[in-house]
Design an enzyme around this catalytic site. Structure first.
Site, PDB file in Angstrom:
ATOM      1  N   HIS A 179      -6.017  -8.697  14.115  1.00  0.00           N
ATOM      2  CA  HIS A 179      -5.979  -7.446  13.334  1.00  0.00           C
ATOM      3  C   HIS A 179      -6.674  -7.716  12.004  1.00  0.00           C
ATOM      4  CE1 HIS A 179      -4.778  -3.799  11.530  1.00  0.00           C
ATOM      5  NE2 HIS A 179      -3.536  -4.073  11.197  1.00  0.00           N
ATOM      6  N   HIS A 221       0.808  -1.225   0.000  1.00  0.00           N
ATOM      7  CA  HIS A 221       0.000   0.000   0.000  1.00  0.00           C
ATOM      8  C   HIS A 221       0.850   1.288   0.000  1.00  0.00           C
ATOM      9  CE1 HIS A 221       0.306   0.440   4.352  1.00  0.00           C
ATOM     10  NE2 HIS A 221      -0.642  -0.385   4.663  1.00  0.00           N
ATOM     11  N   GLU A 258      -6.824  -5.848   9.185  1.00  0.00           N
ATOM     12  CA  GLU A 258      -6.333  -5.335   7.905  1.00  0.00           C
ATOM     13  C   GLU A 258      -6.166  -6.532   6.953  1.00  0.00           C
ATOM     14  OE1 GLU A 258      -2.933  -2.687   8.147  1.00  0.00           O
ATOM     15  OE2 GLU A 258      -3.232  -2.050   6.073  1.00  0.00           O
ATOM     16  N   TYR A 309       9.891   0.158   9.034  1.00  0.00           N
ATOM     17  CA  TYR A 309       8.491  -0.210   9.285  1.00  0.00           C
ATOM     18  C   TYR A 309       7.856   0.802  10.230  1.00  0.00           C
ATOM     19  CZ  TYR A 309       4.460  -3.140  10.335  1.00  0.00           C
ATOM     20  OH  TYR A 309       3.180  -3.623  10.459  1.00  0.00           O
ATOM     21  N   ASP A 338      -4.079  -7.761   5.011  1.00  0.00           N
ATOM     22  CA  ASP A 338      -2.874  -8.615   4.947  1.00  0.00           C
ATOM     23  C   ASP A 338      -2.957  -9.741   5.968  1.00  0.00           C
ATOM     24  OD1 ASP A 338      -2.672  -6.328   6.614  1.00  0.00           O
ATOM     25  OD2 ASP A 338      -0.507  -6.526   6.792  1.00  0.00           O
ATOM     26  N   HIS A 395      -2.081  -1.369  14.772  1.00  0.00           N
ATOM     27  CA  HIS A 395      -1.951  -0.219  13.927  1.00  0.00           C
ATOM     28  C   HIS A 395      -3.295   0.332  13.442  1.00  0.00           C
ATOM     29  CE1 HIS A 395      -1.703  -0.154   9.235  1.00  0.00           C
ATOM     30  NE2 HIS A 395      -1.550   1.089   9.589  1.00  0.00           N
ATOM     31  N   HIS A 414       4.450  -9.867  10.964  1.00  0.00           N
ATOM     32  CA  HIS A 414       5.367  -9.652   9.830  1.00  0.00           C
ATOM     33  C   HIS A 414       6.808  -9.865  10.298  1.00  0.00           C
ATOM     34  CE1 HIS A 414       2.254  -7.790   7.356  1.00  0.00           C
ATOM     35  NE2 HIS A 414       1.988  -6.937   8.323  1.00  0.00           N
ATOM     36  N   ASP A 456       0.842  -6.406  14.281  1.00  0.00           N
ATOM     37  CA  ASP A 456       1.805  -5.521  13.600  1.00  0.00           C
ATOM     38  C   ASP A 456       2.952  -5.060  14.514  1.00  0.00           C
ATOM     39  OD1 ASP A 456       0.598  -5.571  11.112  1.00  0.00           O
ATOM     40  OD2 ASP A 456      -0.423  -3.651  11.344  1.00  0.00           O
TER      41      ASP A 456
HETATM   42 FE1  FEO Z   1      -1.838  -3.233   9.858  1.00  0.00          FE
HETATM   43 FE2  FEO Z   1       0.044  -5.918   8.872  1.00  0.00          FE
HETATM   44  O1  FEO Z   1      -1.478  -4.827   8.944  1.00  0.00           O
END
Ligand code: FEO
Length: 401
Positions: free
Chosen positions: A82, A28, A84, A195, A86, A148, A228, A167
């Site tokens: 989370h 993104h 989001e 990051y 991903d 996040h 991640h 995250d």
């Molecule tokens: Fe805020 Fe890895 O998504």
């Protein structure tokens, strides 16, 4: 066709079942030169529990890794830390395939997942202080709003002693080595900083509050497992990442400067070169970035790390050169603090570019010890000498602090 992706054991009964995205270069708008991972975790307990899923295209990889240790249909619970995409992109498909007894998320997560998958998507809520018994383990939830997204939460498995931190404490790094201690420290250090600068910088107060709150929970953590990048095991590794995060939230910039610029006919480039050499002559580490060959993710990482931020662009059609407006919009949204700024640029007849930069820096509450510097058409030797001296003076401001 059956796929051969294996799960990796991370504690007594917990497995990493995520995906490695070696090829993503744009997340993104964030340039992920080293790719990323979407980590998901499977706890084999009386209630088999999956923590998070993966980005939608990696559904097969997730299911193959789960299948390497258990029939996916044996999953009882799915916890979405989370929402989001991903981490939740594959969730609806996983739910349809395994038909879990229950899906859990934070109250905000419930809303987000219903927005993505429809009001009929069944999600139960876990809020801070709630626990879920899954057998040998109890899962404890702590909401971490805005780390996040508003829905974010972390969960902790008592018997596994794993903190699933979504995250937080993560980075975009595709690596076949699952644990931080197996990877190159300098790469980890850079990618964590990048990051943070690109994803969490404007949320520093919320990240700091989360870090301050965790020790009060008295959790016996042996692995921090973000969504991640590599996982942090051993006390030394966990101390390293938690302390690094504390430092990052404080935004104490290093004794460094960054000069980023656009140029049309090399005038602003010449000014940028003289300025950066003045900074160097003033004994300050400096990085010079031509926006023609760089991207905003790299620029914000350097801005985050630098006490002095210099930006230069020519005027074009009575506006600042467009790529500079792009970068400044991005930087402004991430709200870096404790910066000394300097704006410069060349122009032909109207001269709005450097003023736009100065005004944007003022909006960001940068300290601005010099008026914006401009020159008409091409800098003269005198212009270059003056801008060199401004660089030297800016370096002295930082070195004398
Ligand atoms: Fe805020 Fe890895 O998504």
């Amino acid at each position: 066709m059956k796929q051969f992706f294996k799960a990796v054991q991370i504690s007594e009964n917990t497995y990493w079942v995520g995906a490695i995205d070696w090829n993503v270069k744009n997340f993104h708008g964030y340039t992920t030169n080293r790719g990323t991972t979407y980590n998901a975790f499977l706890i084999l307990d009386e209630k088999v529990t999956l923590i998070d899923t993966v980005k939608a295209p990696f559904y097969d990889e997730l299911m193959a890794r789960i299948s390497s240790v258990i029939d996916p249909e044996k999953i009882d619970y799915i916890i979405s830390n989370h929402s989001e995409p991903d981490h939740s992109g594959a969730l609806e498909r996983v739910v349809n395939a395994v038909k879990p007894e229950k899906v859990f998320a934070s109250p905000m997560g419930q809303k987000t997942l219903k927005a993505y998958f429809g009001e009929d998507f069944q999600v139960e809520t876990m809020k801070t202080g709630d626990t879920l018994n899954i057998g040998k383990n109890t899962i404890a939830a702590v909401e971490t709003k805005m780390v996040h997204w508003p829905d974010s939460m972390v969960t902790y498995a008592t018997n596994e002693k794993v903190l699933f931190s979504q995250d937080a404490f993560g980075m975009h790094l595709a690596t076949s080595k699952l644990f931080s201690d197996e990877n190159d420290r300098s790469i980890l250090n850079y990618e964590v900083k990048k990051y943070f600068a690109n994803i969490l910088l404007h949320l520093s107060p919320q990240v700091a509050a989360t870090i301050a709150a965790l020790p009060k929970l008295n959790l016996d953590i042996q692995v921090i497992a973000p969504d991640h990048g590599p996982l942090w095991r051993t006390q030394d590794e966990m101390n390293y990442i938690v302390n690094l995060y504390k430092e990052l939230t404080e935004q104490q910039a290093g004794k460094k400067a960054v000069v980023f610029y656009n140029t049309m006919w090399t005038s602003t480039a010449k000014m940028a070169a003289a300025l950066s050499d003045g900074l160097r002559d003033g004994n300050l580490e400096v990085k010079l970035i031509d926006l023609g060959g760089s991207d905003r993710s790299e620029v914000i990482t350097e801005v985050f790390d630098s006490a002095i931020v210099c930006a230069g662009a020519p005027t074009m059609n009575n506006q600042v050169y467009p790529a500079m407006a792009d970068i400044l919009t991005y930087v402004k949204g991430l709200r870096p603090k404790n910066k000394i700024g300097f704006a410069f640029g060349s122009f032909g007849w109207s001269g709005e570019g450097h003023k736009f930069i100065q005004n944007t820096m003022a909006d960001m509450k940068f300290e601005l010890p010099f008026e914006p510097y401009s020159c008409k058409y091409m800098p003269t030797e005198k212009n270059l000498e003056e801008i060199f001296n401004i660089g030297k003076s800016l370096a002295e401001l930082v070195n004398n602090k």
